[in-house]
Scaffold this active site. Structure first.
Site, PDB file in Angstrom:
ATOM      1  N   ASP A  13       0.865  -1.169   0.000  1.00 44.00           N
ATOM      2  CA  ASP A  13       0.000   0.000   0.000  1.00 44.00           C
ATOM      3  C   ASP A  13       0.913   1.234   0.000  1.00 44.00           C
ATOM      4  OD1 ASP A  13      -2.395   1.634   0.479  1.00 44.00           O
ATOM      5  OD2 ASP A  13      -1.608   1.828   2.515  1.00 44.00           O
ATOM      6  N   ASP A  15      -0.246   5.170   1.001  1.00 49.33           N
ATOM      7  CA  ASP A  15      -0.526   6.123   2.078  1.00 49.33           C
ATOM      8  C   ASP A  15      -0.629   5.412   3.425  1.00 49.33           C
ATOM      9  OD1 ASP A  15      -1.139   8.720   0.519  1.00 49.33           O
ATOM     10  OD2 ASP A  15      -2.398   7.234  -0.484  1.00 49.33           O
ATOM     11  N   ASP A 176      -1.445  -0.815   5.953  1.00 50.55           N
ATOM     12  CA  ASP A 176      -1.611  -0.195   7.267  1.00 50.55           C
ATOM     13  C   ASP A 176      -3.063  -0.101   7.704  1.00 50.55           C
ATOM     14  OD1 ASP A 176      -2.430   3.149   7.076  1.00 50.55           O
ATOM     15  OD2 ASP A 176      -2.114   1.966   5.271  1.00 50.55           O
TER      16      ASP A 176
END
EC number: 3.1.3.18
Length: 225
Positions: A13, A15, A176
């Site tokens: 991922d 961001d 995250d």
């Protein structure tokens, strides 16, 4: 500490995983809101809206500012304004988390193909990766405009598996947020949850990734490298 010894490629991922993008995103959201004569939301609030792509982030911002469901025309205006401002705020408002560049370099040097899988609008991704100096590490980049269904749908990870010619248990996905973990589980891929990201203010452990890491420097040992 090795947990993943069958891995032939990794996907990440963006961001909240590789980069802290809150400052740039928050500035663009606030500029868009203010252009519509609405109150600014602030970085801490915008951080809880990140993870499902720009459309939903902008919708959440408008819903908060208007205290009602925004109309379609308002959404279109706000999204256009966000895109306009984010082109200017993204470079200075996005920084790599500690040890990310070094870890990507080591993974690449080890011959492991790397993919980026993000819900961020596709046009912003390549310039951002170049400005951060990490674009050379990724042989596949999948943005939010490149698939019919964004994370938490597994479609982006299925695309990675097909492109790299891998079985699901050979691809490690690092993210995250719960969207990342849900996407990985739906695709049948093992996953790492980074504890320092955004995840709507919830601990990533609550999404039950295979392992939770607190620093990127821990990724290589988890791979047995």
């Amino acid at each position: 500490m090795a947990r993943f010894t069958n891995i032939r490629a990794l996907a990440f991922d963006l961001d909240g995983t590789l980069v802290d993008s809150v400052p740039g995103l928050a500035d663009a959201v606030d500029l868009a809101l203010q252009a519509m004569r609405l109150p600014a939301a602030g970085a801490s609030r915008v951080a809880t809206w990140i993870g499902n792509g720009a459309d939903i982030m902008v919708e959440r911002a408008l819903h908060w500012a208007l205290q009602r469901q925004p109309a379609a025309e308002e959404l279109r205006e706000a999204r256009a304004l966000f895109d306009k401002y984010y082109a200017g705020t993204a470079p200075a408002g996005t920084t790599l988390f500690p040890h990310v560049a070094q870890t990507l370099e080591k993974l690449s040097a080890a011959g492991l193909p790397l993919a980026l899988v993000t819900n961020k609008p596709t046009p912003f991704i390549a310039p951002l990766l170049r400005s951060l100096g990490i674009d050379q590490y990724f042989s596949l980049v999948i943005g939010g405009d490149d698939v019919a269904a964004k994370k938490p749908h597994p479609a982006p990870l299925f695309l990675v598996l097909g492109t790299f010619g891998l079985l699901p248990d050979e691809l490690l996905f690092v993210g995250d947020s719960r969207n990342d973990i849900l996407a990985a589980k739906a695709a049948g891929c093992p996953c790492v949850g980074m504890s320092f990201g955004y995840n709507y203010g919830e601990p990533i452990a609550s999404s039950e990734p295979d392992i939770v890491l607190d620093d990127f420097i821990e990724l290589m040992p988890a791979l047995g490298r």
